[in-house]
Design a protein around this motif. Structure first.
Motif, PDB file in Angstrom:
ATOM      1  N   MET A 252       0.842  -1.203   0.000  1.00 51.99           N
ATOM      2  CA  MET A 252       0.000   0.000   0.000  1.00 51.99           C
ATOM      3  C   MET A 252       0.874   1.250   0.000  1.00 51.99           C
ATOM      4  SD  MET A 252      -3.128  -1.195   0.133  1.00 51.99           S
ATOM      5  CE  MET A 252      -4.301  -0.029   0.833  1.00 51.99           C
ATOM      6  N   LYS A 253       0.718   2.064  -1.052  1.00 48.88           N
ATOM      7  CA  LYS A 253       1.466   3.313  -1.126  1.00 48.88           C
ATOM      8  C   LYS A 253       0.471   4.458  -1.212  1.00 48.88           C
ATOM      9  CE  LYS A 253       6.026   2.203  -2.881  1.00 48.88           C
ATOM     10  NZ  LYS A 253       6.114   0.740  -2.947  1.00 48.88           N
TER      11      LYS A 253
ATOM     12  N   LYS B 172      16.978  -4.116  -7.049  1.00 48.23           N
ATOM     13  CA  LYS B 172      17.814  -4.105  -5.856  1.00 48.23           C
ATOM     14  C   LYS B 172      17.240  -3.150  -4.809  1.00 48.23           C
ATOM     15  CE  LYS B 172      22.751  -3.785  -4.982  1.00 48.23           C
ATOM     16  NZ  LYS B 172      24.022  -3.371  -5.600  1.00 48.23           N
ATOM     17  N   ALA B 173      16.739  -1.984  -5.281  1.00 49.32           N
ATOM     18  CA  ALA B 173      16.171  -0.992  -4.367  1.00 49.32           C
ATOM     19  C   ALA B 173      14.718  -1.317  -4.009  1.00 49.32           C
ATOM     20  CB  ALA B 173      16.265   0.396  -4.998  1.00 49.32           C
ATOM     21  N   GLY B 174      14.139  -2.327  -4.680  1.00 47.77           N
ATOM     22  CA  GLY B 174      12.732  -2.665  -4.435  1.00 47.77           C
ATOM     23  C   GLY B 174      11.780  -1.572  -4.880  1.00 47.77           C
ATOM     24  N   VAL B 175      12.190  -0.869  -5.922  1.00 46.66           N
ATOM     25  CA  VAL B 175      11.375   0.261  -6.377  1.00 46.66           C
ATOM     26  C   VAL B 175      10.510  -0.155  -7.563  1.00 46.66           C
ATOM     27  CG1 VAL B 175      11.560   2.462  -7.639  1.00 46.66           C
ATOM     28  CG2 VAL B 175      12.831   2.112  -5.506  1.00 46.66           C
ATOM     29  N   THR B 176       9.235   0.148  -7.469  1.00 46.88           N
ATOM     30  CA  THR B 176       8.315  -0.089  -8.577  1.00 46.88           C
ATOM     31  C   THR B 176       8.466   1.024  -9.600  1.00 46.88           C
ATOM     32  OG1 THR B 176       6.736  -1.170  -7.109  1.00 46.88           O
ATOM     33  CG2 THR B 176       5.863  -0.279  -9.190  1.00 46.88           C
ATOM     34  N   ALA B 177       8.805   0.655 -10.842  1.00 44.84           N
ATOM     35  CA  ALA B 177       8.914   1.657 -11.909  1.00 44.84           C
ATOM     36  C   ALA B 177       8.120   1.140 -13.087  1.00 44.84           C
ATOM     37  CB  ALA B 177      10.368   1.884 -12.289  1.00 44.84           C
TER      38      ALA B 177
ATOM     39  N   MET C 115      -3.134   4.103  -9.042  1.00 46.66           N
ATOM     40  CA  MET C 115      -4.114   3.506  -8.126  1.00 46.66           C
ATOM     41  C   MET C 115      -3.804   2.027  -7.885  1.00 46.66           C
ATOM     42  SD  MET C 115      -7.501   5.458  -9.610  1.00 46.66           S
ATOM     43  CE  MET C 115      -8.724   4.661  -8.535  1.00 46.66           C
ATOM     44  N   LEU C 116      -3.323   1.349  -8.936  1.00 46.78           N
ATOM     45  CA  LEU C 116      -2.980  -0.073  -8.773  1.00 46.78           C
ATOM     46  C   LEU C 116      -1.712  -0.254  -7.945  1.00 46.78           C
ATOM     47  CD1 LEU C 116      -3.836  -1.413 -12.352  1.00 46.78           C
ATOM     48  CD2 LEU C 116      -5.182  -1.710 -10.249  1.00 46.78           C
ATOM     49  N   ILE C 117      -0.847   0.737  -7.984  1.00 40.25           N
ATOM     50  CA  ILE C 117       0.318   0.697  -7.076  1.00 40.25           C
ATOM     51  C   ILE C 117      -0.158   0.971  -5.648  1.00 40.25           C
ATOM     52  CG2 ILE C 117       2.478   1.844  -6.421  1.00 40.25           C
ATOM     53  CD1 ILE C 117       2.992   2.340  -9.415  1.00 40.25           C
ATOM     54  N   ALA C 118      -1.064   1.931  -5.528  1.00 41.83           N
ATOM     55  CA  ALA C 118      -1.591   2.277  -4.196  1.00 41.83           C
ATOM     56  C   ALA C 118      -2.263   1.071  -3.538  1.00 41.83           C
ATOM     57  CB  ALA C 118      -2.565   3.451  -4.314  1.00 41.83           C
TER      58      ALA C 118
ATOM     59  N   ASP D  64       2.116  -3.053  -7.448  1.00 36.90           N
ATOM     60  CA  ASP D  64       3.304  -2.581  -6.711  1.00 36.90           C
ATOM     61  C   ASP D  64       4.359  -3.683  -6.706  1.00 36.90           C
ATOM     62  OD1 ASP D  64       5.004  -1.000  -5.295  1.00 36.90           O
ATOM     63  OD2 ASP D  64       3.948  -1.216  -3.375  1.00 36.90           O
ATOM     64  N   VAL D  65       4.974  -3.874  -7.877  1.00 40.45           N
ATOM     65  CA  VAL D  65       5.776  -5.068  -8.118  1.00 40.45           C
ATOM     66  C   VAL D  65       7.219  -4.954  -7.637  1.00 40.45           C
ATOM     67  CG1 VAL D  65       4.369  -5.935 -10.006  1.00 40.45           C
ATOM     68  CG2 VAL D  65       6.137  -4.207 -10.490  1.00 40.45           C
ATOM     69  N   LYS D  66       7.593  -3.774  -7.150  1.00 39.57           N
ATOM     70  CA  LYS D  66       8.925  -3.544  -6.572  1.00 39.57           C
ATOM     71  C   LYS D  66      10.058  -3.855  -7.548  1.00 39.57           C
ATOM     72  CE  LYS D  66       7.005  -4.167  -1.972  1.00 39.57           C
ATOM     73  NZ  LYS D  66       6.266  -2.887  -2.127  1.00 39.57           N
ATOM     74  N   LYS D  67       9.807  -3.584  -8.792  1.00 38.26           N
ATOM     75  CA  LYS D  67      10.845  -3.694  -9.840  1.00 38.26           C
ATOM     76  C   LYS D  67      10.388  -2.845 -11.023  1.00 38.26           C
ATOM     77  CE  LYS D  67       8.752  -7.701 -12.015  1.00 38.26           C
ATOM     78  NZ  LYS D  67       8.910  -9.033 -12.574  1.00 38.26           N
TER      79      LYS D  67
END
Lengths: 412, 412
Positions: A1-2, A140-145, A365-368, A373-376
């Motif tokens: 949840m973001k 590596k950073a677990g960032v969703t892009a 919204m789908l990241i939220a 929120d796939v962290k990559k």
């Protein structure tokens, strides 16, 4: 949840994104709009307030930001508590904004490929030139892009993914067709930043055909299409971000992008191009002033935002997918029709901005909610299509399909 | 008797003027070429020397000069001992150069009307806006100032004067037709300074019809002409200096100027004009740079001088004069045909520059010999036509006539 969104950019698409975020701020939280020109951000805030677009009480703020400045962007992300950044500024900003996201952990969304201001129509593989080089860094950073989450690229990638998952055992070809049958009533105008618009068409056109890159000149290969609602329209092979990602990720042998153009557009474009007025390389005037011709053309053309109030007519954008299902050849056309005037009435922008901006908000919204929120790093066709298209059905860009069973709305 | 010539300007026309002055330096004396850019003047000097164009030994020099600076121009006139100034620089310079001539007593010659850089297509009466205001001043100073002594205006005024004196009792109309049937092989180029070229066509078109000024839009009134050598060509009503002077001085009820244009020229012009790229008013780019679009268009177009080596084909420029002689209606077409390639071989410029530059030298020679040294301001049609046309027959622009007696060369 973001939660909490930072919108970068203040053009027509940013206006749509701000309105749609406001309409869904129960999911998205605080909203900040930032661009170099504070007044443009403030005008968007005013427009959102005027329409009473905020669904629930919440923050909606404007900030001045030079998003080429990674430290400044990081500081604004931190200050606003934004966990999701929607980058709808110039495509020259992508890499800087992505750096700020990776370093702060915020999720990143854009709607078009990164561009180097000094290069026009770079040769494929496009995503591999910039974005995909940073895949490992994101993971590596677990960032969703999420890359290219506008309409095309974006929704058309989800259409392809849907076809791939549901309608075919094997896809032979995807033809993405983008027709704007709208009329803005001006002698000539581009529907988004003229600089970016023209840059798409001044070099070679690249398409993926029979498993290899094929090159031709712009406006060299044209075809008349007969599409729902907009009817018969001529479209031309054009290079476009999603040709690369779809061919690479879904392993489809032929992916082509067809952009609709009227003869008048082509004539004006041809004159400007042949004269050298679309060049991004500086020229020297007789008085010794160094000027980039393309920037002067941009300065004399109507501001794309100014077209919205008078824009009428519709767009039709979709994927014609051909392949085999249960041993039989078939083809389906998955598409959306949007209306310029309806878009303007809802969010104060024309249909082209609307189709580009709404999907980016759906992605946010789908990241939220966590679904995307796939962290990559991911292109849209790497993500489940149904939640995305289902959400778009609800927030303004319904999906339809035309196949051997007729022409109908798709529900998810 | 006057001697020594100062040529102001270093474009294609100045190149022609320098070569022709050199070919006739037994009459004209020392030759000085001056413009803002010394290198351009030096290139012209080198070109004259390369062709061994000087008829007799004599001075031929290049000087840097900002001809907007009246004091600097006066100083150069004095220093070089020039008694004749041929102004073939920008039309923005006319009034400054004329001041320098009046103050030093040198004779003045130009080939086009004065223009204010910030105004486009001023309304008639054109000569009365600037030049004719200074008639008394010239007369008082005893200074010869010959206005518009190129081809059109210039030779076409002499054709009109000849018709007025010799071929008609009463002239009803003069239609000046200017056809360039040459081919420079480029996508698009103007035959002289693009800035000046386009300025002619961006405003209203003024013609003198039935004793009154009549206005229409550029390219609104077109007509197909069938002319000697160049054949059938379409030409359009255009405002031009000599429409004013001829109607005023010869009291002709209808004077029109028709300029030949191909569809391609009109298309490029129309696109540039409608987009605002021919504007002489500055615009601001997104980056905050103030730029005059017309100057950028000029910067991207080919340098007119660069067209000459590849230019082929011919020009045909003449006056169709209708009226009454001995109680009978008649019409005559007095004209010249020039050849681009021949012009380049002789003087290193194309035909358009050649037709503009040679007559200015003829005018200078007639001042030198005293025949046109009238010690006042005069348009060409106020001066005897025969010595001028007779000289042009000898130095490269022979006159022909087509009437009820056939098509033949005119001897004087």
């Amino acid at each position: 949840m973001k939660k909490n969104v930072l919108i970068i950019g203040a053009g027509g698409v940013a206006q749509v994104v701000a309105h749609k975020c406001a309409q869904n701020n129960d999911v998205l939280g605080d909203i900040t709009i930032a661009s170099r020109t504070l007044e443009k951000c403030e005008a968007i805030v005013a427009s959102v307030r005027e329409k009473n677009a905020l669904k629930v009480d919440g923050k909606l703020e404007a900030h001045a930001l030079d998003a080429m400045d990674v430290e400044a962007t990081k500081a604004l992300i931190t200050k606003t508590g934004a966990q999701i950044v929607i980058n709808v500024g110039s495509p020259f900003l992508n890499m800087s904004v992505m750096s700020a996201c990776i370093e702060t952990g915020a999720a990143y969304i854009d709607t078009a490929i990164h561009e180097d201001p000094m290069k026009i129509c770079e040769t494929p593989p496009w995503y591999a030139n910039y974005e995909w080089k940073r895949r490992e860094e994101c993971e590596k950073a677990g960032v969703t892009a999420i890359l290219g989450a506008g309409f095309d690229p974006g929704v058309v990638n989800a259409y392809a993914k849907l076809a791939y998952d549901e309608y075919f055992d094997k896809i032979e070809s995807i033809d993405i067709v983008d027709i704007n049958a709208g009329d803005h009533g001006r002698y000539f105008a581009t529907n988004f930043d003229p600089e970016i618009n023209f840059r798409e068409f001044t070099g070679q056109v690249w398409t993926w055909q029979n498993n290899e890159w094929t090159s031709n000149k712009m406006f060299e290969v044209g075809k008349e299409w007969d599409l729902p609602v907009v009817g018969k329209r001529k479209a031309y092979l054009t290079g476009h971000d999603e040709v690369h990602s779809l061919s690479h990720i879904l392993k489809v042998p032929t992916v082509r992008f067809w952009m609709g153009f009227g003869d008048h557009y082509i004539n004006v474009f041809t004159v400007l191009k042949n004269l050298g007025l679309l060049s991004e390389q500086p020229v020297l005037t007789a008085e010794g002033q160094e000027v980039i011709p393309l920037k002067v053309v941009k300065a004399v053309l109507p501001d794309p935002g100014s077209l919205a109030p008078d824009y009428t007519g519709k767009t039709c954008i979709g994927d014609l997918v051909k392949g085999v299902k249960d041993g039989k050849e078939r083809e389906v056309f998955i598409y959306n029709v949007a209306d310029h005037k309806e878009a303007f009435e809802e969010v104060g922008s024309q249909g082209i901005s609307y189709t580009a901006g709404v999907p980016a908000v759906a992605a946010a919204m789908l990241i939220a909610t966590g679904e995307w929120d796939v962290k990559k790093m991911a292109n849209v066709e790497e993500l489940p299509a149904q939640p995305f298209l289902g959400l778009l059905n609800k927030i303004g860009l319904p999906t339809r399909i035309k196949d051997e069973n007729g022409d109908r709305a798709l529900e998810f």
